[in-house]
Design a protein around this motif. Structure first.
Motif, PDB file in Angstrom:
ATOM      1  N   VAL A  51       0.875  -1.174   0.000  1.00 45.69           N
ATOM      2  CA  VAL A  51       0.000   0.000   0.000  1.00 45.69           C
ATOM      3  C   VAL A  51       0.907   1.217   0.000  1.00 45.69           C
ATOM      4  CG1 VAL A  51      -1.739   1.333   1.270  1.00 45.69           C
ATOM      5  CG2 VAL A  51      -1.834  -1.177   1.264  1.00 45.69           C
ATOM      6  N   ILE A  52       0.643   2.148  -0.906  1.00 46.59           N
ATOM      7  CA  ILE A  52       1.394   3.402  -0.964  1.00 46.59           C
ATOM      8  C   ILE A  52       0.392   4.533  -0.953  1.00 46.59           C
ATOM      9  CG2 ILE A  52       2.953   4.848  -2.329  1.00 46.59           C
ATOM     10  CD1 ILE A  52       4.147   2.262  -3.466  1.00 46.59           C
ATOM     11  N   GLY A  70       5.991  13.904  -1.276  1.00 47.35           N
ATOM     12  CA  GLY A  70       5.030  13.182  -2.095  1.00 47.35           C
ATOM     13  C   GLY A  70       4.538  11.876  -1.517  1.00 47.35           C
ATOM     14  N   ILE A  71       5.419  11.069  -0.959  1.00 53.50           N
ATOM     15  CA  ILE A  71       5.042   9.766  -0.413  1.00 53.50           C
ATOM     16  C   ILE A  71       4.783   9.922   1.083  1.00 53.50           C
ATOM     17  CG2 ILE A  71       5.766   7.379   0.005  1.00 53.50           C
ATOM     18  CD1 ILE A  71       5.238   7.988  -2.959  1.00 53.50           C
ATOM     19  N   PHE A 101       6.912  10.691  -9.495  1.00 52.78           N
ATOM     20  CA  PHE A 101       6.603   9.601 -10.419  1.00 52.78           C
ATOM     21  C   PHE A 101       5.243   8.998 -10.084  1.00 52.78           C
ATOM     22  CE2 PHE A 101       6.577   5.071 -11.380  1.00 52.78           C
ATOM     23  CZ  PHE A 101       6.976   5.033 -12.706  1.00 52.78           C
ATOM     24  N   TRP A 102       5.033   8.765  -8.804  1.00 57.68           N
ATOM     25  CA  TRP A 102       3.814   8.106  -8.354  1.00 57.68           C
ATOM     26  C   TRP A 102       2.576   8.938  -8.682  1.00 57.68           C
ATOM     27  CZ3 TRP A 102       4.856   3.372  -7.648  1.00 57.68           C
ATOM     28  CH2 TRP A 102       3.855   2.519  -7.206  1.00 57.68           C
ATOM     29  N   ARG A 103       2.623  10.222  -8.394  1.00 58.79           N
ATOM     30  CA  ARG A 103       1.452  11.083  -8.664  1.00 58.79           C
ATOM     31  C   ARG A 103       1.181  11.174 -10.163  1.00 58.79           C
ATOM     32  NH1 ARG A 103       3.804  14.188  -4.483  1.00 58.79           N
ATOM     33  NH2 ARG A 103       4.576  15.673  -6.001  1.00 58.79           N
ATOM     34  N   SER A 139      -4.826   9.042  -4.236  1.00 58.71           N
ATOM     35  CA  SER A 139      -3.812   9.129  -3.193  1.00 58.71           C
ATOM     36  C   SER A 139      -3.470   7.767  -2.583  1.00 58.71           C
ATOM     37  CB  SER A 139      -4.283  10.070  -2.089  1.00 58.71           C
ATOM     38  OG  SER A 139      -5.479   9.581  -1.519  1.00 58.71           O
ATOM     39  N   ARG A 140      -4.268   6.743  -2.860  1.00 54.68           N
ATOM     40  CA  ARG A 140      -4.024   5.412  -2.272  1.00 54.68           C
ATOM     41  C   ARG A 140      -3.837   4.383  -3.389  1.00 54.68           C
ATOM     42  NH1 ARG A 140      -4.919   2.714   2.672  1.00 54.68           N
ATOM     43  NH2 ARG A 140      -5.352   0.494   2.403  1.00 54.68           N
TER      44      ARG A 140
END
Length: 148
Positions: free
Chosen positions: A64-65, A74-75, A124-126, A132-133
């Motif tokens: 889970v991130i 960001g994280i 990168f994730w966004r 957000s999950r």
């Protein structure tokens, strides 16, 4: 055997062994422990390239991130196999996932590069994962034993 595609800027870290896992969304079939995996860049294009000889999957664990636009890094949170990473463990994890700014500079888009691996991972994730999950799996591997 399962194939995974990577951005070309991760290939050098997969080749030198510093990146030995990938995080993926849930899907019908992922690699299983002890199964070889294929690692590519440019998969399904005429520029497809196998990054390394097929490594062996060692684990597939839930992850889970949680990301946030409100944090510079960001994280906000990472949990692997039900165990949250301590805030001091997130930076080393982001480095092991290939997001060290020093390793990506000149290879990845400049807008992706942050001042830390955690910030770079967050950018990168966004960009790659709306919301957000994120819930998925982390697939870990080790190099295949050389054939004799």
């Amino acid at each position: 055997m399962v194939a995974y595609n990577f951005k070309s800027y991760f290939a050098p870290q997969i080749e030198d062994g510093s990146k030995a896992h990938t995080i993926r969304s849930n899907r019908r079939r992922h690699a299983h422990p002890r199964e070889p995996v294929q690692l590519f860049t440019g998969l399904r294009t005429r520029h497809a390239r196998r990054i390394i000889s097929d490594p062996i999957c060692t684990a597939v664990l839930p992850i889970v991130i949680m990301s946030s636009d409100l944090l510079d890094c960001g994280i906000a949170y990472i949990e692997i196999n039900g165990i949250p990473l301590h805030r001091d463990e997130i930076e080393p994890f982001a480095v092991s996932d290939g997001f060290s700014p020093d390793r990506l500079r000149g290879l990845a888009p400049a807008k992706l590069i942050g001042s830390t691996a955690r910030e770079t991972m967050g950018r990168f994730w966004r960009e790659s994962h709306p919301g957000s999950r994120f819930e998925g799996v982390i697939i870990r591997w080790r190099p295949a034993e050389p054939r004799s």
